[in-house]
Structure formats: structure tokens, C-alpha cells
Design a protein around this motif. Structure first.
Motif, PDB file in Angstrom:
ATOM      1  N   GLY A 197       0.790  -1.223   0.000  1.00  0.00           N
ATOM      2  CA  GLY A 197       0.000   0.000   0.000  1.00  0.00           C
ATOM      3  C   GLY A 197       0.820   1.269   0.000  1.00  0.00           C
ATOM      4  N   ILE A 198       1.934   1.273  -0.740  1.00  0.00           N
ATOM      5  CA  ILE A 198       2.747   2.472  -0.929  1.00  0.00           C
ATOM      6  C   ILE A 198       2.562   2.949  -2.363  1.00  0.00           C
ATOM      7  N   MET A 199       2.270   4.237  -2.554  1.00  0.00           N
ATOM      8  CA  MET A 199       2.096   4.781  -3.895  1.00  0.00           C
ATOM      9  C   MET A 199       3.425   4.769  -4.655  1.00  0.00           C
ATOM     10  N   VAL A 200       3.366   4.389  -5.916  1.00  0.00           N
ATOM     11  CA  VAL A 200       4.530   4.428  -6.802  1.00  0.00           C
ATOM     12  C   VAL A 200       4.649   5.836  -7.373  1.00  0.00           C
ATOM     13  N   ASP A 201       5.814   6.468  -7.161  1.00  0.00           N
ATOM     14  CA  ASP A 201       6.043   7.831  -7.636  1.00  0.00           C
ATOM     15  C   ASP A 201       7.037   7.792  -8.783  1.00  0.00           C
ATOM     16  N   VAL A 202       6.641   8.364  -9.935  1.00  0.00           N
ATOM     17  CA  VAL A 202       7.476   8.307 -11.141  1.00  0.00           C
ATOM     18  C   VAL A 202       8.191   9.619 -11.437  1.00  0.00           C
ATOM     19  N   SER A 203       8.123  10.602 -10.571  1.00  0.00           N
ATOM     20  CA  SER A 203       8.951  11.793 -10.750  1.00  0.00           C
ATOM     21  C   SER A 203      10.420  11.391 -10.766  1.00  0.00           C
ATOM     22  N   HIS A 204      11.212  12.084 -11.548  1.00  0.00           N
ATOM     23  CA  HIS A 204      12.656  11.859 -11.691  1.00  0.00           C
ATOM     24  C   HIS A 204      13.009  10.656 -12.561  1.00  0.00           C
ATOM     25  N   LEU A 205      12.048   9.871 -13.020  1.00  0.00           N
ATOM     26  CA  LEU A 205      12.375   8.658 -13.760  1.00  0.00           C
ATOM     27  C   LEU A 205      12.532   8.935 -15.250  1.00  0.00           C
ATOM     28  N   SER A 206      13.245   8.032 -15.916  1.00  0.00           N
ATOM     29  CA  SER A 206      13.387   8.123 -17.370  1.00  0.00           C
ATOM     30  C   SER A 206      12.053   7.826 -18.041  1.00  0.00           C
ATOM     31  N   GLU A 207      11.982   8.203 -19.306  1.00  0.00           N
ATOM     32  CA  GLU A 207      10.752   7.980 -20.082  1.00  0.00           C
ATOM     33  C   GLU A 207      10.343   6.504 -20.055  1.00  0.00           C
ATOM     34  N   ASP A 208      11.293   5.603 -20.319  1.00  0.00           N
ATOM     35  CA  ASP A 208      10.979   4.174 -20.328  1.00  0.00           C
ATOM     36  C   ASP A 208      10.584   3.678 -18.950  1.00  0.00           C
ATOM     37  N   VAL A 257      -6.341   8.713  -5.072  1.00  0.00           N
ATOM     38  CA  VAL A 257      -5.331   7.723  -5.453  1.00  0.00           C
ATOM     39  C   VAL A 257      -4.798   7.001  -4.221  1.00  0.00           C
ATOM     40  N   TRP A 258      -4.481   7.743  -3.194  1.00  0.00           N
ATOM     41  CA  TRP A 258      -3.968   7.125  -1.958  1.00  0.00           C
ATOM     42  C   TRP A 258      -4.972   6.110  -1.418  1.00  0.00           C
ATOM     43  N   SER A 259      -6.229   6.470  -1.421  1.00  0.00           N
ATOM     44  CA  SER A 259      -7.265   5.549  -0.933  1.00  0.00           C
ATOM     45  C   SER A 259      -7.339   4.295  -1.794  1.00  0.00           C
ATOM     46  N   GLU A 260      -7.255   4.441  -3.117  1.00  0.00           N
ATOM     47  CA  GLU A 260      -7.289   3.283  -4.005  1.00  0.00           C
ATOM     48  C   GLU A 260      -6.102   2.355  -3.746  1.00  0.00           C
ATOM     49  N   VAL A 261      -4.933   2.933  -3.590  1.00  0.00           N
ATOM     50  CA  VAL A 261      -3.731   2.130  -3.331  1.00  0.00           C
ATOM     51  C   VAL A 261      -3.872   1.398  -1.999  1.00  0.00           C
ATOM     52  N   GLU A 262      -4.400   2.067  -1.010  1.00  0.00           N
ATOM     53  CA  GLU A 262      -4.573   1.448   0.304  1.00  0.00           C
ATOM     54  C   GLU A 262      -5.599   0.315   0.249  1.00  0.00           C
TER      55      GLU A 262
END
Length: 396
Positions: free
Chosen positions: A202-213, A386-391
Motif C-alpha cells: 500500500g505504498i504509492m509508486v512515484d514516477v517523478s525523476h524517472l526516465s521515459e521508459d 489515489v492514496w485511498s485506491e492504493v490502500e
């Protein structure tokens, strides 16, 4: 965005502090106080570890403290548990992350009348009573996981509710948007395990800072919506890979996720972004040359690159990013805010100086014709969804 890289911009922030933005209209102030404001990226913890400040009190020189949070209507600041690529290389990221979590816990323990730790959106209304600011935590850079998948659950137990998989350089989880060459061409095999384990606990995946792929792969692999905790759009900053492409904005939204727009000038203003991107390249070349000289036993006398002075952007550019997310995704369900307060050394857009200034953003949204219901979504409703959905999907 972190941290010492923008030190030369401090002089600009000092100038701006003498030219505060005009007060927001009363309607904007009322809405900011009544709405639930969730800011997914505030970098207070690093400063607390370096030098303790009691953020329950007015704290000049910082952009987050309790009095200004209440003035601006901020309800849920995500405290950034940030570790650098250098700390990852040195093997200290795990220790640093735990010390930062300790500092956040200390704020709540020392001032239970002002702060509380928020571990679930279900507890928000209960914990808010009495005007408390609720401290959530997000881990910026997955480096503290080291190579132990069990650390995902351990950091969840400590209160971490999102993890930014990588930061300024590639790590053992994912490629970074700002490294010189891809290492994994997206996520590593371990990174794929990390995404699945984050979904499970139940931890949100954060894609900031990541490469396009890496962004594309993380969105596809995750069984629940993902977030970009502090990312603007490359449409406005051509060539600045740290920002999101239109295609990845659409992909995040199609999965039900949300893009949280930051307030740093280098994210939203094209000249500032270009200067910062050039600086990042020069800094990496300097680092590589220094390592090579050390390996060869040679003296190294080059001057370390310094960030150039740039004029600040404006709140209009932040609003432009929100507008485009809304246009690309067909509504106001996938935009939010992740300011990066205390993370860009004062290099903020000129009207948003601290957590007291969310009403200025609200006023801008109202002036652009957003309905109050949609403004509430942007200020925090989308992130809480989103947080609620992930939880709910977690199976710990």
C-alpha cells in the motif's frame, strides 16, 4: 529538486522576500481554508537533520512551518525523505532516511496540539481536529531500500506512503531522467519487484525523476494508479527530461493517477529549465572527471560548476501546467500540487514564497474559470483518491 545545487539563486529569493505578492481575494482565502490541501513534496526533513528547527513556531529562512501552513490552509504536507545518489554510493542512504523519519516523528511528538502523523486517508478528518497539520511521508529516491525487498514493508511500517523510485542518477531500481546513459532501459528486475511489493503493502509508486521508459514501465506494471509527486510538463520546457512528456501524462491519467505540479522556476519556466539542465550536465561531467583523476592518482583542479542566476518564473506558468494536464486528460481529475518548498533553495515562482501562499494559486484557478469542486480536486482531492485506491488494493 535538491538541494545545494541552486544555492546561488538564494539572492533572488531574498530580493523577492521584499516584494511579496498581493494578498489573495477573500473568496480564494476562504476556499483554501475550507478545502483539503495536500502538498506531496515539502523538503523540510533534510533541513531538520542538518540543523534542528522547531517548525511548530515561525521559522524565518524556511518555507514550511506550522503558523504559515495554517495561514495558507495546508492540511497534509508530505514530508520528503530524501537521499542522494552520493549517499547511495556511500552506503548511508538507509541511515539517513531513518534519521529523517525520526525528525518528522519528533515534530508530532513534541507538539501533539499542532502536528499529527497521517498514515491513512481514512484518519484525516479525525486527526485534523483542533487545527492540526497532518504530516505524511514520501521517500524521494528508493536508495534506502538498498537491495532488500523486505525494506519496502519496513518503511511502510515507519509511515512512508510513496516512494520515488530513483533520483538524479540511475540506481538499482530504475533509470533516472537526468543520468547520462540508461542502465536498465527502464526498471531493473529488482525495480519490478519493488513496484509489485509497493502495490502489495500500500505504498504509492512515484514516477517523478524517472526516465521515459521507466515511467512507462512503472505505469504498466503497477496494478493501481501511480503518482508524479512533483513534476511539470516538458511541453513548456523543451528538452528538459526531468519533466513529463504529454504521452506519459496521458498514461498516468489512463491508469487513474495524478500529476502533482511543483512551484520551482526550473520546472515551469523554459529559460530556468534550460539553465538547470545545462548545469546538471556540467556537474555530472565534473563529477566523472574528478573520479577519473582520483583513480589515476592525479591532482584535480577544475572549478566545480555553479548554477547560473536566472529570473524567477510566475504563478501563471504553474497554472499553465495545470491547464494542460486538464486538457490532455479530459478533466480536473488528474492534476494536483507538489510544491517542492524547502527543496529548491528559494528558486520558486515569484508569487509562491511559502506554504502561506496557496490562496494565491486558488485565486489564479478561480480567475481561469475553474469551479470550486474542481479546485478542491486539484488542491488535494485527487491525491487522496489515489492514496485511498492504493490502500484498498493492498494485501499486507
Amino acid at each position: 529538486m535538491n538541494r545545494n545545487t541552486l544555492a546561488v539563486l538564494v539572492s533572488f529569493s531574498l530580493l523577492l522576500s521584499n516584494a511579496q505578492a498581493a494578498p489573495a481575494p477573500e473568496a480564494a482565502r476562504r476556499l483554501a481554508q475550507d478545502a483539503t490541501i495536500v502538498d506531496t513534496h515539502i523538503d523540510a526533513p533534510e533541513g531538520l537533520v542538518d540543523h534542528w528547527d522547531d517548525l511548530a513556531l515561525p521559522t524565518p529562512g524556511k518555507e514550511f512551518d506550522y503558523p504559515r501552513a495554517r495561514e495558507g490552509g495546508l492540511d497534509v504536507p508530505f514530508m520528503s525523505i530524501y537521499t542522494s545518489a552520493d549517499q547511495d554510493d556511500a552506503g548511508t542512504a538507509w541511515q539517513v532516511a531513518n534519521a529523517m523519519i525520526d525528525s518528522v516523528e519528533a515534530l508530532a511528538q513534541r507538539h501533539p496540539d499542532k502536528f499529527a502523523l497521517l498514515r491513512s486517508p481514512k484518519d484525516l478528518k479525525r486527526l485534523q481536529r483542533g487545527g492540526k497539520v497532518l504530516l505524511a511521508m514520501g521517500m524521494e529516491n528508493g536508495a534506502p531500500l538498498v537491495d532488500d525487498i523486505g525494506n519496502v514493508a519496513k518503511f511502510h511500517a515507519r509511515g512512508v506512503r510513496y516512494i520515488t523510485l530513483a533520483h538524479g542518477r540511475n540506481n538499482r531500481i530504475s533509470d533516472s531522467a537526468t543520468d547520462t546513459q540508461p542502465r536498465w532501459h527502464g526498471l531493473s528486475p529488482f525495480g519490478q519487484q519493488v513496484v509489485k511489493e509497493m502495490n502489495r503493502v500500500g505504498i504509492m509508486v512515484d514516477v517523478s525523476h524517472l526516465s521515459e521508459d521507466a515511467i512507462r514501465q512503472a505505469v504498466e506494471l503497477s496494478s493501481v494508479p501511480v503518482i508524479a509527486s512533483h513534476s511539470a510538463l516538458r511541453h513548456f520546457t523543451p528538452g528538459f527530461q526531468r519533466n513529463l512528456s504529454d504521452e506519459n501524462v496521458k498514461a498516468i491519467a489512463a491508469k487513474g493517477g495524478v500529476v502533482q505540479v511543483p512551484f520551482g522556476s526550473m520546472f515551469v519556466d523554459a529559460p530556468a529549465a534550460k539553465a538547470y539542465a545545462d548545469y546538471v550536465s556540467a556537474r555530472e561531467a565534473y563529477r566523472q572527471a574528478k573520479l577519473a583523476a582520483a583513480a589515476a592518482g592525479q591532482a584535480f583542479t577544475a572549478t566545480e560548476p555553479q548554477f547560473p542566476k536566472v529570473a524567477p518564473g510566475s504563478v501563471a506558468e504553474v497554472l499553465d501546467n495545470i491547464d494542460r494536464i486538464v486538457q490532455l486528460t479530459g478533466g480536473a481529475d488528474h492534476a494536483g500540487i507538489g510544491s517542492d518548498f524547502d527543496g529548491v533553495n528559494g528558486a520558486l515562482v515569484s508569487e509562491l514564497h511559502s506554504v502561506a501562499d496557496y490562496p494565491v494559486l486558488v485565486a489564479g484557478l478561480q480567475q481561469r474559470g475553474y469551479k470550486d469542486a474542481d479546485i478542491r480536486k486539484i488542491l488535494g482531492g485527487n491525491l487522496l483518491r489515489v492514496w485511498s485506491e492504493v490502500e484498498r488494493a493492498a494485501t499486507p
